[in-house]
Motif scaffolding. Structure first.
Motif, PDB file in Angstrom:
ATOM      1  N   ARG A   1       0.841  -1.195   0.000  1.00  0.00           N
ATOM      2  CA  ARG A   1       0.000   0.000   0.000  1.00  0.00           C
ATOM      3  C   ARG A   1       0.878   1.247   0.000  1.00  0.00           C
ATOM      4  N   GLY A   2       1.902   1.201  -0.827  1.00  0.00           N
ATOM      5  CA  GLY A   2       2.808   2.331  -0.957  1.00  0.00           C
ATOM      6  C   GLY A   2       2.211   3.417  -1.834  1.00  0.00           C
ATOM      7  N   VAL A   3       3.066   4.303  -2.324  1.00  0.00           N
ATOM      8  CA  VAL A   3       2.568   5.464  -3.075  1.00  0.00           C
ATOM      9  C   VAL A   3       1.998   5.092  -4.435  1.00  0.00           C
ATOM     10  N   GLY A   4       2.403   3.939  -4.981  1.00  0.00           N
ATOM     11  CA  GLY A   4       1.967   3.589  -6.328  1.00  0.00           C
ATOM     12  C   GLY A   4       2.767   4.370  -7.372  1.00  0.00           C
ATOM     13  N   VAL A   5       2.381   4.209  -8.636  1.00  0.00           N
ATOM     14  CA  VAL A   5       3.058   4.887  -9.742  1.00  0.00           C
ATOM     15  C   VAL A   5       2.038   5.735 -10.497  1.00  0.00           C
ATOM     16  N   GLU A   6       2.385   6.994 -10.743  1.00  0.00           N
ATOM     17  CA  GLU A   6       1.498   7.876 -11.500  1.00  0.00           C
ATOM     18  C   GLU A   6       1.285   7.330 -12.909  1.00  0.00           C
ATOM     19  N   ALA A   7       0.077   7.501 -13.421  1.00  0.00           N
ATOM     20  CA  ALA A   7      -0.259   6.976 -14.752  1.00  0.00           C
ATOM     21  C   ALA A   7       0.677   7.516 -15.828  1.00  0.00           C
ATOM     22  N   SER A   8       1.078   8.781 -15.707  1.00  0.00           N
ATOM     23  CA  SER A   8       1.946   9.395 -16.713  1.00  0.00           C
ATOM     24  C   SER A   8       3.379   8.896 -16.654  1.00  0.00           C
ATOM     25  N   LYS A   9       3.737   8.148 -15.567  1.00  0.00           N
ATOM     26  CA  LYS A   9       5.121   7.694 -15.396  1.00  0.00           C
ATOM     27  C   LYS A   9       5.275   6.176 -15.539  1.00  0.00           C
ATOM     28  N   ILE A  10       4.227   5.507 -16.006  1.00  0.00           N
ATOM     29  CA  ILE A  10       4.296   4.056 -16.183  1.00  0.00           C
ATOM     30  C   ILE A  10       5.444   3.691 -17.121  1.00  0.00           C
TER      31      ILE A  10
ATOM     32  N   GLU B   1       0.056  -3.978 -11.486  1.00  0.00           N
ATOM     33  CA  GLU B   1      -1.167  -3.185 -11.297  1.00  0.00           C
ATOM     34  C   GLU B   1      -0.874  -2.115 -10.251  1.00  0.00           C
ATOM     35  N   THR B   2      -1.153  -0.864 -10.587  1.00  0.00           N
ATOM     36  CA  THR B   2      -0.824   0.207  -9.653  1.00  0.00           C
ATOM     37  C   THR B   2      -1.788   1.380  -9.780  1.00  0.00           C
ATOM     38  N   SER B   3      -2.014   2.024  -8.638  1.00  0.00           N
ATOM     39  CA  SER B   3      -2.830   3.237  -8.602  1.00  0.00           C
ATOM     40  C   SER B   3      -2.133   4.260  -7.720  1.00  0.00           C
ATOM     41  N   TYR B   4      -2.118   5.491  -8.156  1.00  0.00           N
ATOM     42  CA  TYR B   4      -1.467   6.578  -7.429  1.00  0.00           C
ATOM     43  C   TYR B   4      -2.532   7.409  -6.717  1.00  0.00           C
ATOM     44  N   TYR B   5      -2.249   7.782  -5.477  1.00  0.00           N
ATOM     45  CA  TYR B   5      -3.229   8.517  -4.672  1.00  0.00           C
ATOM     46  C   TYR B   5      -3.664   9.804  -5.393  1.00  0.00           C
TER      47      TYR B   5
ATOM     48  N   GLU C   1      -7.896   8.688 -10.450  1.00  0.00           N
ATOM     49  CA  GLU C   1      -9.027   7.756 -10.535  1.00  0.00           C
ATOM     50  C   GLU C   1      -8.777   6.704 -11.605  1.00  0.00           C
ATOM     51  N   VAL C   2      -7.589   6.144 -11.597  1.00  0.00           N
ATOM     52  CA  VAL C   2      -7.231   5.164 -12.615  1.00  0.00           C
ATOM     53  C   VAL C   2      -6.263   4.132 -12.032  1.00  0.00           C
ATOM     54  N   CYS C   3      -6.433   2.901 -12.478  1.00  0.00           N
ATOM     55  CA  CYS C   3      -5.486   1.823 -12.170  1.00  0.00           C
ATOM     56  C   CYS C   3      -4.784   1.452 -13.470  1.00  0.00           C
ATOM     57  N   SER C   4      -3.467   1.544 -13.479  1.00  0.00           N
ATOM     58  CA  SER C   4      -2.688   1.187 -14.664  1.00  0.00           C
ATOM     59  C   SER C   4      -2.277  -0.280 -14.574  1.00  0.00           C
ATOM     60  N   ILE C   5      -2.462  -1.015 -15.678  1.00  0.00           N
ATOM     61  CA  ILE C   5      -2.132  -2.447 -15.709  1.00  0.00           C
ATOM     62  C   ILE C   5      -1.138  -2.673 -16.838  1.00  0.00           C
ATOM     63  N   LEU C   6       0.104  -2.955 -16.474  1.00  0.00           N
ATOM     64  CA  LEU C   6       1.154  -3.222 -17.463  1.00  0.00           C
ATOM     65  C   LEU C   6       1.461  -4.710 -17.469  1.00  0.00           C
ATOM     66  N   THR C   7       1.360  -5.331 -18.632  1.00  0.00           N
ATOM     67  CA  THR C   7       1.638  -6.758 -18.758  1.00  0.00           C
ATOM     68  C   THR C   7       2.951  -6.969 -19.513  1.00  0.00           C
TER      69      THR C   7
ATOM     70  N   GLU D   1     -10.561   3.555 -10.916  1.00  0.00           N
ATOM     71  CA  GLU D   1     -10.205   3.271  -9.525  1.00  0.00           C
ATOM     72  C   GLU D   1     -10.591   4.468  -8.670  1.00  0.00           C
ATOM     73  N   SER D   2     -10.822   4.242  -7.384  1.00  0.00           N
ATOM     74  CA  SER D   2     -11.153   5.338  -6.471  1.00  0.00           C
ATOM     75  C   SER D   2      -9.929   6.228  -6.271  1.00  0.00           C
ATOM     76  N   ALA D   3     -10.162   7.517  -6.157  1.00  0.00           N
ATOM     77  CA  ALA D   3      -9.071   8.480  -6.038  1.00  0.00           C
ATOM     78  C   ALA D   3      -8.284   8.307  -4.746  1.00  0.00           C
ATOM     79  N   ASP D   4      -8.905   7.708  -3.714  1.00  0.00           N
ATOM     80  CA  ASP D   4      -8.205   7.566  -2.437  1.00  0.00           C
ATOM     81  C   ASP D   4      -7.369   6.279  -2.358  1.00  0.00           C
ATOM     82  N   GLN D   5      -7.350   5.511  -3.431  1.00  0.00           N
ATOM     83  CA  GLN D   5      -6.585   4.265  -3.442  1.00  0.00           C
ATOM     84  C   GLN D   5      -5.139   4.515  -3.884  1.00  0.00           C
ATOM     85  N   HIS D   6      -4.213   3.757  -3.302  1.00  0.00           N
ATOM     86  CA  HIS D   6      -2.792   3.808  -3.707  1.00  0.00           C
ATOM     87  C   HIS D   6      -2.193   2.439  -3.377  1.00  0.00           C
TER      88      HIS D   6
END
Length: 558
Positions: free
Chosen positions: A69-78, A115-119, A122-128, A161-166
């Motif tokens: 439950r860390g900071v996650g990765v911003e969608a623009s930085k995937i 799979e990651t979401s940044y606080y 409102e998006v979860c990025s999924i890189l395969t 994804e919910s905006a409060d998720q990370h």
């Protein structure tokens, strides 16, 4: 080079995919250290509290997941963070440094899904990452470079994804069997990861030592700690307050702390070590024997990495403990199989060799105090009782009585010789910072041995012939008291001419550390250790050594 475009070969990708790992479980280290760095960033930003500071690992199916439950990765930085190789954005405070570990599981699975979401997003990025296809492509000699392969095997999708998720979750799909063995994974993580200590070790050992040396409790609190749950159960460091050697339970002494520093470079490392109450070699079942090197509380190198710093390799088997790097310029290699060469690390090695020499002296003294002094005294105590009982037999001949008296005399001689060993061994033990705690555990052990020995004797003795166990504390006090008594003047010797020759008086040369006795016992012992390091440094000539000592004296005593 101007006019030339650099091509990064596919061989680099093979390394990033774990090709240089012989042990599959190393994969967990790479993902765990990334998760810990993300968690600490989330704590700094106030997104989580230390109660949420954990990594969850699931190995119960053919897919393995590692989630935090860390900071996650911003969608623009995937792309820069998860697709680019060696493009790390981490700081010097992070455990991971190079940005190449996220693909380390690719040799042991078919696909890696990030799979990651940044606080606040409102998006979860999924890189395969198609690991199976990547292995095929890097094995072909078709002119593709590393970037071409990465473009071919990665795919990005998103979902709401919910905006409060990370969070950040890595899933290795269709994993090979060697990564799914829970026991081996738990064992590996307990050694390598910055997880908490076993509660019984903290309560029975560390707590006492921290109360005596609060400065080391503060140092310990600054080391990174992360709770890891493997299949729902916490992973802890394997140290225990009791070990078993040949089926015999032995207590571990509270840790003795130490620090390695340099006048010019400052603090290099701190550490702790413990021995068992008999100072025996740790048994084969004590897998954590020896001293482990750690940087940011993640293990560096194999278990025996520091063994060469002991004078004899077997010396490492008598202790357990850890050494924590403190200096900002002492870094692990990218594979964490050792440390990068540096002047600071060379100084640390010198300091550790000197410290390990002291540790060896302490456990040897504890061992000899038991085997050469207390054990013979306990054994002789019951033997003398047996001989005295045998003397009372009415059918004994005078010759037999004389023989028994000789045995009693011999046993008493063993006791006196054993007592003479005590004071010198205690002096060596007293050089340890936690000497009183070491002696407390060790003397309790031998008091129990005395009780057991007397009980075994009394179980076979006739009524009226039972004995009390010998008082170990009294034996120790008597030996110390005798040592403290002033020596008797030497008796003048009469020469052949009838004249009296002058008695020879022993002379004691003053030590160059005696001047520091005015500072107090702890400071004096510390300066003895400093001087020991200086004197043992073969690369310094005597003139330079004296110059360093004079500088220390002027700075500390002026």
């Amino acid at each position: 080079m101007e006019g030339y475009k650099c091509n990064v070969g596919k061989g680099i990708l093979k390394i990033c995919m774990g090709d240089n790992y012989t042990d599959a479980t190393v994969v967990f280290r790479e993902y765990v250290q990334n998760a810990i760095d993300a968690i600490y960033q989330a704590e700094k930003q106030g997104l989580i509290t230390n109660t949420e500071n954990y990594v969850s690992i699931d190995t119960n199916s053919c897919n393995i997941s590692i989630q935090d439950r860390g900071v996650g990765v911003e969608a623009s930085k995937i792309g820069p963070i998860l697709v680019d190789l060696g493009n790390s954005t981490k700081s010097g405070n992070d455990i991971g440094q190079y940005g190449i570990g996220r693909l380390s599981g690719a040799n042991w699975c078919d696909r890696i899904v990030f799979e990651t979401s940044y606080y606040g997003e409102e998006v979860c990025s999924i890189l395969t990452f198609d690991a199976k296809l990547a292995r095929e492509l890097v094995s072909q000699n078709d002119g593709q470079d590393c970037g071409d392969v990465m473009d071919s095997v990665t795919k990005l999708e998103t979902k709401e994804e919910s905006a409060d998720q990370h969070y950040f979750r890595v899933t290795l799909e269709n994993v090979k069997e060697e990564l799914r063995n829970e026991d081996s994974v738990r064992d590996y993580l307990s050694f390598i990861a910055p997880v908490p200590y076993n509660e019984n070790f903290y309560d029975d050992c560390q707590k006492k030592a921290f109360q005596k040396h609060p400065e080391f409790e503060e140092l310990s609190s600054k080391e990174k700690i992360c709770k890891i749950h493997l299949n729902g159960k916490p992973v802890v460091k394997p140290y225990s307050s009791t070990i078993y050697i040949d089926s015999k339970a032995l207590r571990i002494t509270p840790p003795t702390f130490f620090k390695i520093d340099d006048e010019d470079y400052g603090d290099l490392a701190w550490g702790w070590y413990s021995i068992n109450e008999e100072a025996k070699q740790m048994g084969e079942n004590v897998r954590y024997k020896g001293l482990r090197l750690r940087a940011k509380n993640m293990a560096v190198g194999p278990q025996d990495y520091l063994i060469s710093f002991f004078k004899n390799p077997t010396d490492a088997n008598y202790v357990i403990g850890e050494v924590f790097v403190m200096h900002k310029d002492i870094h692990p290699t990218g594979s964490r199989d050792g440390m990068k060469p540096s002047r600071e690390f060379e100084l640390l090695k010198i300091g550790l060799k000197s410290k390990f020499k002291e540790i060896t002296s302490v456990y040897n003294a504890v061992s000899k105090l038991g085997s050469a002094a207390l054990k013979p005294i306990i054994t002789s105590h019951t033997q003398i009782a047996e001989y005295n009982l045998e003397k009372t037999r009415e059918d004994l001949t005078e010759e037999s009585k004389k023989e028994i008296e000789n045995k009693i005399k011999e046993s008493k001689g063993i006791v006196e010789k054993a007592k003479s060993e005590i004071a010198s061994k205690l002096k060596v033990i007293d050089t340890a910072e936690n000497a009183d705690l070491i002696k407390e555990v060790m003397l309790k052990h031998w008091a129990k041995e005395a009780q057991r020995n007397a009980s075994d004797y009394n179980a076979k003795a006739k009524p009226g012939h039972k004995i009390n166990p010998i008082n170990i504390d009294s034996i120790i006090s008597s030996a110390v008291s005798d040592e403290a008594k002033p020596a008797k003047p030497m008796t003048p010797a009469v020469g052949n001419s009838g004249s009296v020759s002058e008695g020879i008086k022993p002379t004691v040369e003053p030590k160059d550390t005696d001047k520091y006795k005015q500072l107090g016992k702890s400071e004096y012992n510390l300066m003895k250790k400093v001087y020991s390091v200086i004197n043992s440094e073969s690369r310094l000539d005597e003139k330079t050594k004296e110059k360093i000592k004079n500088k220390l004296e002027k700075k500390i005593l002026s």
